[in-house]
Design an enzyme around this catalytic site. Structure first.
Site, PDB file in Angstrom:
ATOM      1  N   GLU A   1      12.912  -9.296   2.404  1.00  0.00           N
ATOM      2  CA  GLU A   1      11.852  -8.030   2.666  1.00  0.00           C
ATOM      3  C   GLU A   1      12.740  -6.963   2.958  1.00  0.00           C
ATOM      4  OE1 GLU A   1      12.262  -7.331   7.001  1.00  0.00           O
ATOM      5  OE2 GLU A   1      10.112  -6.045   7.405  1.00  0.00           O
TER       6      GLU A   1
ATOM      7  N   HIS B   1      12.850  -2.306   2.468  1.00  0.00           N
ATOM      8  CA  HIS B   1      12.894  -1.296   2.784  1.00  0.00           C
ATOM      9  C   HIS B   1      13.733   0.381   2.056  1.00  0.00           C
ATOM     10  CE1 HIS B   1       9.580  -2.398   5.251  1.00  0.00           C
ATOM     11  NE2 HIS B   1       9.819  -3.730   5.757  1.00  0.00           N
ATOM     12  N   LEU B   2      12.932   1.085   2.122  1.00  0.00           N
ATOM     13  CA  LEU B   2      13.465   2.148   1.683  1.00  0.00           C
ATOM     14  C   LEU B   2      13.977   2.895   2.474  1.00  0.00           C
ATOM     15  CD1 LEU B   2      11.462   3.135  -1.172  1.00  0.00           C
ATOM     16  CD2 LEU B   2      13.494   2.480  -1.893  1.00  0.00           C
ATOM     17  N   SER B   3      12.841   3.311   3.770  1.00  0.00           N
ATOM     18  CA  SER B   3      13.756   3.787   5.147  1.00  0.00           C
ATOM     19  C   SER B   3      14.440   2.787   6.128  1.00  0.00           C
ATOM     20  CB  SER B   3      12.375   4.709   5.104  1.00  0.00           C
ATOM     21  OG  SER B   3      11.257   3.954   6.236  1.00  0.00           O
TER      22      SER B   3
ATOM     23  N   ARG C   1       6.207   1.488  13.146  1.00  0.00           N
ATOM     24  CA  ARG C   1       7.369   0.639  12.527  1.00  0.00           C
ATOM     25  C   ARG C   1       8.372  -0.167  13.310  1.00  0.00           C
ATOM     26  NH1 ARG C   1       5.186   3.810   7.898  1.00  0.00           N
ATOM     27  NH2 ARG C   1       5.061   5.745   8.758  1.00  0.00           N
TER      28      ARG C   1
ATOM     29  N   HIS D   1       3.977  -3.394   9.135  1.00  0.00           N
ATOM     30  CA  HIS D   1       3.926  -3.731  10.819  1.00  0.00           C
ATOM     31  C   HIS D   1       2.303  -4.749  11.295  1.00  0.00           C
ATOM     32  CE1 HIS D   1       7.366  -1.365   9.682  1.00  0.00           C
ATOM     33  NE2 HIS D   1       6.265  -0.524   9.057  1.00  0.00           N
TER      34      HIS D   1
ATOM     35  N   ASN E   1       8.582  -5.238  -0.678  1.00  0.00           N
ATOM     36  CA  ASN E   1       8.017  -3.647   0.390  1.00  0.00           C
ATOM     37  C   ASN E   1       7.037  -3.842   0.263  1.00  0.00           C
ATOM     38  OD1 ASN E   1       7.985  -1.711   1.524  1.00  0.00           O
ATOM     39  ND2 ASN E   1       8.823  -0.558   0.506  1.00  0.00           N
TER      40      ASN E   1
ATOM     41  N   ARG F   1       5.224  11.152  -2.186  1.00  0.00           N
ATOM     42  CA  ARG F   1       5.143  10.430  -0.909  1.00  0.00           C
ATOM     43  C   ARG F   1       5.803  11.000   0.252  1.00  0.00           C
ATOM     44  NH1 ARG F   1       4.210   4.356   1.596  1.00  0.00           N
ATOM     45  NH2 ARG F   1       3.586   5.064   3.342  1.00  0.00           N
TER      46      ARG F   1
ATOM     47  N   ARG G   1      12.194   4.792  12.662  1.00  0.00           N
ATOM     48  CA  ARG G   1      11.183   5.651  13.513  1.00  0.00           C
ATOM     49  C   ARG G   1       9.810   5.468  14.524  1.00  0.00           C
ATOM     50  NH1 ARG G   1       8.850   5.218   6.967  1.00  0.00           N
ATOM     51  NH2 ARG G   1       7.566   6.856   8.095  1.00  0.00           N
TER      52      ARG G   1
ATOM     53  N   ALA H   1       3.082  -0.288   4.828  1.00  0.00           N
ATOM     54  CA  ALA H   1       2.425  -0.427   6.015  1.00  0.00           C
ATOM     55  C   ALA H   1       2.037  -1.812   6.687  1.00  0.00           C
ATOM     56  CB  ALA H   1       1.675   0.630   6.655  1.00  0.00           C
TER      57      ALA H   1
ATOM     58  N   ASP I   1       1.877 -15.746   6.526  1.00  0.00           N
ATOM     59  CA  ASP I   1       1.675 -17.013   6.784  1.00  0.00           C
ATOM     60  C   ASP I   1       2.168 -17.588   5.119  1.00  0.00           C
ATOM     61  OD1 ASP I   1       0.901 -17.414   9.763  1.00  0.00           O
ATOM     62  OD2 ASP I   1      -1.234 -17.043   9.237  1.00  0.00           O
TER      63      ASP I   1
ATOM     64  N   PRO J   1       1.101  -1.537  -0.161  1.00  0.00           N
ATOM     65  CA  PRO J   1       0.154  -0.307  -0.226  1.00  0.00           C
ATOM     66  C   PRO J   1       0.538   1.652  -0.212  1.00  0.00           C
ATOM     67  CG  PRO J   1      -0.935  -1.539   1.530  1.00  0.00           C
ATOM     68  CD  PRO J   1       0.466  -2.041   1.229  1.00  0.00           C
ATOM     69  N   ASN J   2       0.293   2.291  -1.236  1.00  0.00           N
ATOM     70  CA  ASN J   2       0.842   3.272  -0.913  1.00  0.00           C
ATOM     71  C   ASN J   2       2.233   3.603  -1.737  1.00  0.00           C
ATOM     72  OD1 ASN J   2      -1.371   4.624   0.586  1.00  0.00           O
ATOM     73  ND2 ASN J   2      -0.755   3.761   2.461  1.00  0.00           N
TER      74      ASN J   2
ATOM     75  N   TYR K   1      10.892   9.195   2.039  1.00  0.00           N
ATOM     76  CA  TYR K   1      11.048   7.684   0.983  1.00  0.00           C
ATOM     77  C   TYR K   1      11.889   8.172  -0.167  1.00  0.00           C
ATOM     78  CZ  TYR K   1       7.835   6.042   3.777  1.00  0.00           C
ATOM     79  OH  TYR K   1       6.720   5.293   4.956  1.00  0.00           O
TER      80      TYR K   1
HETATM   81  C1  DQA Z   1       8.335   1.416   4.247  1.00  0.00           C
HETATM   82  C2  DQA Z   1       8.505   1.614   5.655  1.00  0.00           C
HETATM   83  C3  DQA Z   1       6.475   1.329   6.195  1.00  0.00           C
HETATM   84  O1  DQA Z   1       6.505   1.614   7.593  1.00  0.00           O
HETATM   85  C4  DQA Z   1       5.733   2.418   5.652  1.00  0.00           C
HETATM   86  O2  DQA Z   1       4.523   1.918   6.224  1.00  0.00           O
HETATM   87  C5  DQA Z   1       5.985   2.367   3.513  1.00  0.00           C
HETATM   88  C6  DQA Z   1       7.098   2.220   2.809  1.00  0.00           C
HETATM   89  C7  DQA Z   1       9.835   1.373   3.137  1.00  0.00           C
HETATM   90  O3  DQA Z   1       9.976   1.404   2.072  1.00  0.00           O
HETATM   91  O4  DQA Z   1      10.480   2.165   4.526  1.00  0.00           O
HETATM   92  O5  DQA Z   1       5.149   2.287   3.543  1.00  0.00           O
HETATM   93  O6  DQA Z   1       7.934   0.022   3.500  1.00  0.00           O
END
Ligand code: DQA
Length: 152
Positions: free
Chosen positions: A98, A100-102, A111, A80, A74, A19, A107, A77, A87, A11-12, A24
């Site tokens: 797994e 993540h950019l951040s 998270r 979390h 990735n 964003r 944070r 959210a 599963d 998502p997002n 990011y």
């Molecule tokens: C994220 C980190 C997540 O906490 C956040 O909800 C995202 C982006 C990252 O790539 O840093 O949507 O997955």
């Protein structure tokens, strides 16, 4: 036989570029995916990408990935919150990374929990667009060399 990697974006992440660029960066999801394609191609791998804002789509994509040697995810959210996605990944027969950019550990406290970390072979976080390069690099090395992968 083509070795495929399923790249999943949760998502997002379709809003990357505009964003929270201070967190990011300014690269769009299309640009991250393009980098992933290039990095994979350098190792003779092919990337199939799916972005969805819906948990069920991501779960079904994992279940349908029987033709893939790895899943790079990735989950945004959902990382979390989603035990259901964890599963699904736990039943995937291949490498799971797994990404993540951040750096979620640096944070907000909510998270700091990842439902996915425990079912992934490893996690890469905090390197911005380099995170995707490193994730594909890890996949390539894990599937082309005999590494002693814990739990494999
Ligand atoms: C994220 C980190 C997540 O906490 C956040 O909800 C995202 C982006 C990252 O790539 O840093 O949507 O997955």
């Amino acid at each position: 036989m083509t070795r495929r990697v399923l790249l999943l974006s949760g998502p997002n992440l379709d809003r990357l570029g505009t964003r929270s660029p201070e967190i990011y960066g300014t690269a769009t999801l299309a640009q991250h995916v393009e980098r992933a394609h290039a990095r994979a191609a350098a190792h003779g791998l092919e990337v199939r990408h799916l972005q969805s804002n819906f948990e069920g789509d991501l779960i079904e994509a994992v279940r349908d990935a029987t033709d893939c040697i790895a899943v790079v995810i990735n989950a945004g959210a959902l990382t979390h919150t989603s035990w259901a996605l964890a599963d699904a990944l736990a039943t995937f027969d291949g490498v799971v990374i797994e990404v993540h950019l951040s750096n979620p550990a640096a944070r907000e406290p909510y998270r700091h929990v990842s439902t996915l970390a425990g079912v992934a072979d490893g996690s890469i976080a905090g390197f911005g667009e380099l995170s995707y390069d490193l994730a594909l690099e890890a996949v390539a090395r894990l599937v082309t060399a005999e590494y002693d992968r814990p739990g494999a």
